[in-house]
Design a protein around this motif. Structure first.
Motif, short mmCIF file in Angstrom:
data_model
loop_
_atom_site.label_atom_id
_atom_site.label_comp_id
_atom_site.label_asym_id
_atom_site.label_seq_id
_atom_site.Cartn_x
_atom_site.Cartn_y
_atom_site.Cartn_z
N THR A 35 0.81 -1.22 0.00
CA THR A 35 0.00 0.00 0.00
C THR A 35 0.84 1.27 0.00
O THR A 35 0.29 2.36 -0.11
N TYR A 36 2.16 1.14 0.13
CA TYR A 36 2.99 2.32 0.30
C TYR A 36 2.82 3.33 -0.84
O TYR A 36 2.73 4.55 -0.61
N GLY A 37 2.79 2.85 -2.08
CA GLY A 37 2.64 3.76 -3.21
C GLY A 37 1.33 4.52 -3.16
O GLY A 37 1.29 5.74 -3.35
N GLY A 38 0.23 3.78 -2.90
CA GLY A 38 -1.07 4.43 -2.82
C GLY A 38 -1.17 5.40 -1.66
O GLY A 38 -1.80 6.46 -1.76
N LEU A 39 -0.55 5.06 -0.53
CA LEU A 39 -0.58 5.96 0.63
C LEU A 39 0.21 7.23 0.37
O LEU A 39 -0.20 8.32 0.76
N ARG A 40 1.35 7.09 -0.28
CA ARG A 40 2.17 8.28 -0.58
C ARG A 40 1.42 9.25 -1.49
O ARG A 40 1.42 10.46 -1.26
N SER A 41 0.76 8.71 -2.53
CA SER A 41 0.04 9.59 -3.44
C SER A 41 -1.27 10.09 -2.83
O SER A 41 -1.66 11.25 -3.02
N GLY A 42 -1.96 9.22 -2.08
CA GLY A 42 -3.25 9.60 -1.51
C GLY A 42 -3.14 10.64 -0.42
O GLY A 42 -4.00 11.52 -0.30
N SER A 80 5.74 11.39 2.52
CA SER A 80 7.04 10.82 2.16
C SER A 80 7.07 9.33 2.49
O SER A 80 6.24 8.83 3.26
N LEU A 81 8.06 8.65 1.93
CA LEU A 81 8.21 7.22 2.22
C LEU A 81 8.50 7.00 3.70
O LEU A 81 7.99 6.06 4.31
#
Length: 488
Positions: A59-66, A70-71
């Motif tokens: 989910t990291y990618g979706g959380l970063r954009s949503g 930052s990572l």
């Protein structure tokens, strides 16, 4: 004038429903193999716990954009869960030994399920991290009691088989996590990674109410050791954050030193507190039992070896141009081998083979497999059989090691023992991820030579952990535990 006592009686019945363990139906209790139904119910929690551990990173990618984060900020979604889980496992087991393991297990599933739904609705990253801490509290109540419920439900002669099935359910959750997580994120979005827990949680709650046995042996607790909990949480949290920081978490060098110093102070203080407390959180006498001490060392080493390759292999393969899908499929060889050996080991090995011998054999197998990483090229072909053999060795080692630990712990303290086992696994998991990450960062992945160096240094770490597991198995007990001889 007569007093209407019906509301009061109704209130007492409602309170009893929430605080008293309900018996299983007679049709379940009288079944010769009814205990398997209890084991199957516990496997729901084992499966979901590992699925959740391996699925969230997708989910990291979706959380970063949503959340436009930052990572480093997003990493707290996983780190907060792990910190809370490890800190609460032993206290949850202690409470379960006093108030009922079935009761705490069902409450844990309820909290875990409700928190999972809340995570899916989280309006901000801060709220999501907070809900993950609540989710970890529910997971701690489940995991602290999972091993205890299996060992107290299964007949003594079938304990190892039952623990093997539970370990296989964990491996299955671990194997399906990347696949399920990737599919959910790609099709429905990151929120469904958390919502998928809800229907499984409801099924497990209903099944647990009818299929799990009541607690027969309990440890009386007059009051809860809150200072002990604070010291244990400080020690484990500081140690895990220090390890995570050393492996890449953005914390300055002086901060890492402070974290390790805090852990070094809180750990001995916790031990002193447990020696003096009237109702200690952890009975230190358990740690003086040979099977428990060396078994916990083996459990930590085994989970370090299990989770280290889960970080190493995707990084190495994707850096060489292999797709994420292929890397994920390669990775499934490890938990698949684990599940195969954990469920089929008793059918293939002689019935009279001692658990210590099984531990030695399993640890020897995965030590040889990890040593193979020192010589094989970092490509798909050689890695698949090495990972499968590693899984086979861990699948032989883990159920036998758990049987040695739980067989040496009195039934009245099985919740505390289960909490210790799972806390040790959590520490092994964190060390496996952190040490392999650190080895890869120090070597670098920019060139093929650096990639090979990172693979070699990671393999040295994993071989070292494997040898510790071999040593722990060799130093373990050579006969049956007192509990096994007593047939309890």
């Amino acid at each position: 004038m007569a007093t209407d006592t019906r509301p009061r009686a109704s209130g007492r019945r409602g309170l009893a429903l929430l605080t008293v363990e309900r018996p299983r139906p007679q049709s379940i209790r009288s079944r010769p193999n009814g205990w398997w139904l209890a084991v199957a119910t516990v496997c729901f929690g084992a499966f979901m716990g590992q699925l959740d551990a391996s699925i969230v990173t997708l989910t990291y990618g979706g959380l970063r954009s949503g959340f436009h984060a930052s990572l480093a900020a997003v990493e707290w979604v996983s780190l907060a869960y792990l910190l809370a889980l490890v800190a609460l496992l032993v206290p949850a087991g202690r409470l379960a030994d006093a108030h009922g393991r079935k009761l705490l297990y069902l409450y844990g599933f309820a909290v875990f399920t409700l928190a999972s739904a809340a995570c899916g609705f989280a309006p901000s990253l801060t709220a999501l991290v907070a809900f993950r801490v609540v989710q970890a509290a529910g997971a701690a109540m489940m995991q602290a009691n999972s091993v205890a419920l299996v060992t107290t439900s299964a007949p003594r002669e079938r304990m190892r088989s039952a623990l093997g099935v539970q370990a296989a359910a964990q491996a299955l959750g671990l194997a399906l996590g990347p696949t399920v997580g990737g599919a959910l994120v790609a099709t429905l979005g990151w929120r469904w990674v958390f919502w998928v827990n809800v229907p499984v949680g409801v099924i497990a709650l209903v099944g647990g109410h009818y299929l799990l046995p009541r607690t027969r042996a309990r440890t009386r607790v007059t009051h809860f050791d809150w200072p002990g909990l604070l010291l244990l949480a400080t020690a484990t949290t500081s140690a895990l954050m220090g390890v995570s920081a050393a492996s890449g978490l953005p914390v300055p060098g002086w901060g890492v030193a402070v974290l390790f110093a805090l852990a070094a102070c809180a750990g001995p203080a916790f031990v002193r507190r447990q020696r003096r407390a009237a109702a200690p959180l952890l009975d230190l006498a358990l740690l003086r039992v040979r099977a428990v001490t060396y078994g916990l060392v083996g459990a930590l080493s085994g989970y370090l070896v299990l989770f280290g390759p889960l970080v190493l292999v995707p990084v190495v393969l994707t850096a060489r141009g292999v797709s994420e899908l292929t890397a994920g499929l390669v990775l499934t060889a490890l938990p698949a081998g684990f599940a195969l050996a954990a469920t089929g080991g008793d059918r293939l090995l002689p019935c009279g083979l001692a658990d210590r011998t099984r531990c030695l054999a399993g640890a020897g197998v995965f030590t040889l497999a990890m040593a193979g990483l020192l010589v094989v090229p970092p490509t798909v072909g050689p890695l698949v059989p090495l990972l499968a053999v590693t899984g086979l060795g861990l699948g032989l080692f883990t159920p036998a090691n758990n049987t040695l630990i739980m067989g040496a712990i009195p039934a009245r303290s099985s919740g505390t023992g289960g909490g210790l086992v799972n806390m040790t696994r959590g520490l092994g998991t964190a060390l496996g991820v952190a040490l392999v990450t650190l080895a890869l960062q120090l070597a670098g992945t920019a060139t093929d030579a650096a990639l090979r160096a990172g693979l070699r240094w990671s393999a040295v770490v994993l071989v070292g952990a494997s040898l510790v597991a071999v040593g722990a198995a060799w130093a373990g007990p050579r006969g049956e535990s007192p509990r096994e001889r007593a047939g309890s």
